[in-house]
Design an enzyme around this catalytic site. Structure first.
Site, PDB file in Angstrom:
ATOM      1  N   ASP A  93      47.693  31.532 -56.813  1.00  0.00           N
ATOM      2  CA  ASP A  93      48.634  32.156 -57.749  1.00  0.00           C
ATOM      3  C   ASP A  93      49.799  32.756 -56.965  1.00  0.00           C
ATOM      4  O   ASP A  93      49.671  33.105 -55.797  1.00  0.00           O
ATOM      5  CB  ASP A  93      47.942  33.188 -58.643  1.00  0.00           C
ATOM      6  CG  ASP A  93      46.852  33.971 -57.917  1.00  0.00           C
ATOM      7  OD1 ASP A  93      46.787  33.887 -56.673  1.00  0.00           O
ATOM      8  OD2 ASP A  93      46.082  34.667 -58.583  1.00  0.00           O
ATOM      9  N   GLU A 130      49.131  37.653 -63.148  1.00  0.00           N
ATOM     10  CA  GLU A 130      48.930  39.082 -63.434  1.00  0.00           C
ATOM     11  C   GLU A 130      49.097  39.415 -64.914  1.00  0.00           C
ATOM     12  O   GLU A 130      48.610  40.437 -65.367  1.00  0.00           O
ATOM     13  CB  GLU A 130      49.905  39.932 -62.602  1.00  0.00           C
ATOM     14  CG  GLU A 130      49.642  39.885 -61.101  1.00  0.00           C
ATOM     15  CD  GLU A 130      48.367  40.592 -60.679  1.00  0.00           C
ATOM     16  OE1 GLU A 130      47.711  41.220 -61.535  1.00  0.00           O
ATOM     17  OE2 GLU A 130      48.013  40.491 -59.494  1.00  0.00           O
TER      18      GLU A 130
END
Ligand SMILES: [Zn+2]
Ligand SMILES: [Zn+2]
Length: 434
Positions: free
Chosen positions: A91, A161
């Site tokens: 990520d 997130e």
């Protein structure tokens, strides 16, 4: 190639002391990428430069790179003959945190968030480590192309997130435009373990995470004349307490769940009864059944309490489950049964451990929840400096955790271990038909 010979080849290829299946100069090169990524963090949905940087590096390594998959998402494919398709995900996004590590390569970046505010930005969740491990894997797998067959898909995902990136990449055709993986793999760094170690949870590893907003309505008025009002502060207080009984009284004690009211706001002044109070909840669980039950009971209890306070049907609380839900991460036990012995061979039995699931969230779980039901595993990659870890254990002092402004991974050993371990896992998984 027989398993034993493959294992010895891997060991022979490993340069002692570097923690990586390549010369120390390779680790130096990766650390250069790490420092660049760490110093140039970007917020969720703004990962433009990060994605471009990775695209350039992966392209130079011989991968076929597709950018713009689900926003700033990137897919890099190395097609290397017939064999399994394996996806490894990193990520890319960072957090609005002002770095306080004092590192020479600390971030001083600021950016404008979606609310238009100027905020500091830091890779406080270790996604820079994940990306660097991905680059290391790319270089290794491209270099020993003769030693494996299949298709390696490396994906760099945006917006983890905020729980949006995996969904966006899947919605943009990840499994239609690219081969459907036989396995999905990922790392997440952990501040709970020293660099050099890897941990795993079999089955559920991370939770379903829901954010729920509740607006409790009342009828406001003068604080001295409560009989003329329906006080939403009292209704909200009763609601907060009643919500605590869902987990303690309504769920099996053997089932794990969390209902936390993290925010409560209402009123402006001592002597005014307001018209409404707002609550913000985080609701966590593992199974879909428990998730559905919690969300249903939150709604029923909130509305029931408002009814008992005399609120009419059209003024019952509004309960909104936010869109940013992340489903639980379920690590496939059969896949882990294959991965764990490989990790133990590479790192030593003592460096690999089973751990309990945690109630944190990660949107990696989405890659296994499509109709293809791709088995996956997210492994915890130890990130703390070994000496600091020992000292903290002895003193009982807590080390800075994920999302902390002082989170300081021991990048070299963590990245070296991640690349070495994942390389070994990939070689082994590519060698057998799923
Ligand atoms: Zn995070
Ligand atoms: Zn993270």
């Amino acid at each position: 190639m027989p398993r034993l010979i493959r294992f010895f080849l891997l060991v022979l290829c490993t340069f002692p002391g570097t923690g990586i299946a390549a010369p120390a100069s390779e680790l130096d090169a990766l650390l250069g990428h790490y420092r660049h990524l760490h110093q140039n963090p970007e917020l969720s949905l703004q990962e433009r430069n990060t994605s471009a940087y990775l695209a350039e590096q992966l392209g130079a390594t011989g991968f076929e790179v597709t950018t713009g998959v689900g926003g700033h998402g990137l897919v890099a494919a190395l097609r290397n003959g017939d064999g399994p398709v394996i996806l490894f995900r990193a990520d890319m996004d960072a957090l609005p945190v002002e770095e306080q590590t004092g590192l020479p390569y600390r971030s001083t970046v600021r950016a404008v968030n979606t609310a238009g505010e100027d905020v500091p930005v830091m890779h406080a969740c270790g996604h820079d480590i994940h990306m660097t491990v991905l680059l290391g894997i790319a270089r290794q797998m491209a270099a020993d192309r003769a030693g494996w067959h299949g298709t390696l898909l490396l994906i760099a995902q945006p917006a983890e997130e905020i729980g949006a990136g995996a969904r966006a990449m899947l919605a943009d055709g990840l499994y239609e435009r690219f081969p459907v993986p036989d396995y999905n793999l990922a790392f997440h760094v952990t501040p709970e373990l020293p660099a050099g170690r890897i941990a795993y949870a079999s089955g559920y590893a991370l939770a379903n995470v829901d954010s729920v907003d509740i607006t409790v309505y009342g009828t406001g008025g003068h604080g001295a004349f409560p009989q003329q009002t329906r006080d939403p502060i009292v209704i909200a207080a009763r609601t907060v307490l009643a919500l605590q009984t869902i987990v303690s009284r309504e769920l099996s004690p053997l089932e794990s769940a969390v209902v936390t009211v993290g925010s409560i706001h209402g009123g402006t002044k001592h002597n005014i009864i307001p018209d409404a109070v707002t609550l913000q909840l985080t609701v966590r669980s593992y199974s879909d059944e428990t998730r559905d039950f919690l969300l249903r009971r939150i709604r029923e209890i909130s509305q029931g309490i408002a009814r008992s306070a005399g609120m009419p049907e059209e003024r019952l609380p509004r309960v909104t489950v936010k869109d940013e839900y992340t489903p639980a991460v379920y690590n496939d036990p059969d896949l882990l049964d294959r991965i764990v012995p490989i990790l133990e061979s590479m790192l030593g039995v003592a460096a690999v451990m089973a751990v309990d699931p945690v109630m944190a969230g990660e949107d990696f779980g989405r890659y296994g929840r499509t109709e293809e039901k791709v088995p996956g595993a997210l492994l915890w990659l130890g990130a703390v400096n070994a000496e600091q870890y020992q000292a903290a254990r002895q003193s009982g002092e807590a080390l800075p955790g994920l999302h902390s402004a002082r989170f300081t991974p021991d990048a070299g050993p963590a990245i070296g271990t991640g690349v070495r371990a994942m390389h070994a896992v990939l070689i082994e998984l590519f060698a057998t038909k799923p």
